[in-house]
Design an enzyme around this catalytic site. Structure first.
Site, short mmCIF file in Angstrom:
data_model
loop_
_atom_site.label_atom_id
_atom_site.label_comp_id
_atom_site.label_asym_id
_atom_site.label_seq_id
_atom_site.Cartn_x
_atom_site.Cartn_y
_atom_site.Cartn_z
N ASP A 1 -0.35 -9.78 -3.50
CA ASP A 1 -1.37 -9.31 -2.57
C ASP A 1 -2.09 -8.13 -3.27
O ASP A 1 -1.83 -7.83 -4.44
CB ASP A 1 -0.74 -8.92 -1.23
CG ASP A 1 -1.78 -8.93 -0.11
OD1 ASP A 1 -2.99 -8.87 -0.41
OD2 ASP A 1 -1.39 -8.98 1.07
N GLU B 1 -5.53 -5.84 9.38
CA GLU B 1 -4.37 -5.27 8.68
C GLU B 1 -3.85 -4.00 9.36
O GLU B 1 -3.86 -3.91 10.58
CB GLU B 1 -4.70 -5.06 7.20
CG GLU B 1 -5.12 -6.39 6.54
CD GLU B 1 -5.23 -6.32 5.06
OE1 GLU B 1 -4.37 -5.69 4.43
OE2 GLU B 1 -6.16 -6.92 4.50
C1 BGC Z 1 -4.37 -8.88 2.59
C2 BGC Z 1 -4.40 -10.35 2.24
C3 BGC Z 1 -5.73 -10.73 1.66
C4 BGC Z 1 -6.01 -9.85 0.47
C5 BGC Z 1 -7.31 -10.17 -0.25
C6 BGC Z 1 -4.87 -8.01 1.45
O1 BGC Z 1 -5.02 -6.67 1.81
O2 BGC Z 1 -3.07 -8.49 2.94
O3 BGC Z 1 -4.10 -11.11 3.37
O4 BGC Z 1 -5.71 -12.09 1.32
O5 BGC Z 1 -6.07 -8.50 0.91
O6 BGC Z 1 -8.39 -9.74 0.46
#
Ligand code: BGC
Length: 618
Positions: free
Chosen positions: A310, A497
């Site tokens: 991630d 998030e």
């Molecule tokens: C998130 C992911 C996402 C990634 C790319 C991260 O902060 O946890 O779910 O796919 O960013 O944007």
């Protein structure tokens, strides 16, 4: 249509017996084999493996580490870097758009692809995006309900169709890989990502994971499909107190029984990639969790695709230990690219990371590129542009909206609302704002509080269907007690998030377990004052609304419906009955969600207000 909730027995079968069998199988396999189960290779598979052998034999370490690198198109690289740093993947998430309109996006990704193909070995790029409810990074695309709403439909066929439409619109904007579906099992509604997941039910999530992977990928080699990513492996939704990236302390057996089955389903469906999670599991960073990544996922479960970090996963979660744990591609963003490329080069030189590990990672990346047919077909198809936001796509999204709505309470024949009601008052800003009705990951990462192109608000849907007077009381003044019915919209503003966590370090103050006072006032302004009161909650998760449910004649959980707001109106007016069922247990009091976990069907110590599977019809 798949239904799991009508029969408790079936839930029991799925939640206990099946995972147990799986656990036994895992334990057996773990003791007897660390390698992927022997598979019978097709001629095509063999051909791909031979091509990979030939390429790997030609590649320098620099080229291999380049393949393992993923960057953003605007921030982490400068012109020429894709070729000079042998970049394997480029992503678009938040930030400046790649170009003007879909043609501009296609032009940008074509340019980057051409740069990759200009290198000595001409290996094409994987072009990734967070298309988690439609191609939501492109203003004007069809936006589906977030996964929590898709879970409420219980309709796996619909999830597959939505994913296929998303794949097409992603391809239409020049990309070929999506970081979706999120197949977390949320345990606490305080988590800011509850809406990204389908359900707290393992079985339902498993069905939806299968459907989503099938819909996105088709045969993977199909034109106009994209590679899918199951995320976030593993334990993202099960952290203590619902903290994004916090510790997951479920015991081993619980992890295998409750969280792993959707991943197994995704792997069986051939999911191309799996993203590691921010959380720890049993005090070990998931990004560095060799037992879960290499031994379990790749070994026991036989996953032969790409494990991806991630965001900044390399520098944040253990640097070369991440690679040694089995991660194949690194989201090397926000300054991580030099750190990763130099750090891994040194680690290989010192022997800390073995060449075999690098070769395995690159083999997996190349394998997917071959499977997707990227070497033959690296460029976007301009004929797809017309499909973005097409009527047929929006029809499907509207169906998803209709089927996602859950009627929690219904009394006094409040529903359906007669289209020819003399006067309807619609209350609240959520009624007339496509940004608010779509949640996070819509046009921007954190979503928008304004309308966006192509979307229809719920109020517009109500106005186009009603034949009597419709007045809009955005601020809940309570000036329309003479109305036959008040349709009152309350809920959350968009978040994504950790920002959406409730009462954790980085969460925003505005996110509460309960409605804010303004929204409580909207209901107070009409309840018991004349009109029948229909409350529609727009939220990414169940909230504590016990009092407001008591005040209302009908109460609807509408989740985050996306761009087709008129789907809500179609059900309120009775063109279709409600069919959605709760994908989560619904808490009755704030105390219910303050502990390590909220009410959930694994645990009968907290009695929910409504059980998983609740959902009325009128
Ligand atoms: C998130 C992911 C996402 C990634 C790319 C991260 O902060 O946890 O779910 O796919 O960013 O944007």
């Amino acid at each position: 249509m798949s239904v799991f909730w009508n029969s408790k027995r079936k839930v029991y079968w799925s939640t206990f017996t099946r995972p147990l069998l799986f656990l036994v199988l895992c334990l057996f396999c773990a003791s007897s084999c660390q390698e992927a189960p022997e598979e019978i290779m097709t001629d095509q598979d063999q051909e791909i493996e031979q091509k990979i052998d030939s390429l790997l034999a030609l590649m320098t370490l620099e080229e291999k580490i380049g393949q393992m690198s993923q960057v953003r198109h605007f921030a982490d690289i400068e012109e020429g870097d894709v070729a000079s740093k042998f970049i394997g993947s480029v992503i678009h998430t938040d930030g400046p758009t790649p170009g003007e309109g879909a043609a501009g996006w296609q032009a940008k990704f074509t340019e980057l692809q051409e740069e990759a193909l200009s290198t000595r070995l001409g290996i094409p790029l994987l072009l990734g995006v967070d298309a988690v409810h439609g191609q939501n990074t492109f203003a004007g695309a069809t936006i589906f309900p977030h996964n929590i709403g898709m879970g409420a439909t219980g309709n796996a066929q619909l999830v597959e169709e939505a994913a296929a439409i998303t794949a097409k619109e992603v391809q239409a904007t020049g990309l070929n890989w999506t970081f979706s579906p999120c197949i977390a099992i949320p345990y606490n509604d305080r988590w800011g990502r509850v809406y990204e997941a389908f359900s707290e039910s393992t079985e339902l999530t498993e069905q939806m994971a299968r459907a989503s992977v099938r819909g996105h990928q088709g045969e993977l080699s199909d034109q106009h499909t994209v590679m899918a990513t199951a995320k976030h492996y593993i334990g993202d939704g099960a952290t203590d107190y619902g903290k994004e990236g916090g510790p997951t302390t479920l015991d081993r057996k619980e992890v295998f029984e409750r969280l792993l089955p959707p991943y197994r389903a995704a792997v069986e469906e051939g999911v191309g990639a799996i993203m590691a999670s921010f959380n720890t599991l049993h005090d070990i960073l998931m990004h560095s969790h060799k037992e879960m990544i290499t031994d379990t996922l790749k070994g026991v479960m036989g996953f032969d695709g790409i494990v991806l970090t991630d965001w900044k996963g390399y520098s944040r979660f253990g640097e070369n230990d991440v690679i040694n744990a089995g991660v194949d591609m690194v989201m090397a963003v926000d300054g991580d690219l030099p750190k990763f490329q130099e750090g891994l080069t040194k680690a290989v030189a010192s022997g800390y990371v073995k060449m075999d590990r690098i070769d395995d990672a690159v083999r997996r990346i190349l394998r997917q590129k071959f499977r997707m047919g990227l070497f033959e077909n690296p460029f976007p198809d301009s004929t797809l542009i017309a499909s973005i936001g097409a009527a047929a796509h929006r029809d499907k999204a509207r169906q998803a909206v209709r089927e996602s709505l859950v009627l929690l309470k219904h009394e006094n024949n409040a529903l359906p609302i007669a289209k020819d009601s003399r006067k309807i008052v619609v209350v609240g800003e959520h009624a007339n704002n496509s940004g608010l009705q779509s949640g996070g990951w819509t046009v921007t990462w954190q979503g928008k509080a304004e309308n966006y192109p192509g979307a229809t608000t719920i109020l517009e849907g109500i106005q186009s269907q009603a034949t009597g007077e419709v007045v809009y009381d955005a601020d809940g003044t309570g000036e329309h007690h003479d109305a036959d019915v008040a349709v009152i919209f309350v809920g959350e503003t968009p978040y994504a998030e950790f920002f959406g966590d409730i009462q954790h370090d980085h969460s925003r103050d505005e996110y509460l377990y309960t409605l804010n006072e303004t929204h409580q006032q909207y209901i107070n302004a009409y309840a018991g004052k004349g009109p029948k009161v229909v409350v529609v909650l727009i939220s990414g998760r169940p909230l504590v609304v016990t009092e407001q449910i008591d005040q209302s004649d009908a109460f609807v959980a509408a989740w985050l419906p996306g761009s087709e707001g008129d789907g809500v109106a179609e059900v309120l007016f009775g063109d279709h009955n409600f069919s959605g069922k709760l994908p989560h247990s619904w808490p009755k009091a704030v105390e219910d969600v303050q502990g390590r976990f909220g009410p959930n069907y694994w645990d009968d110590s907290i009695e929910p207000l409504y059980e998983l599977g609740h959902g009325l019809k009128w």
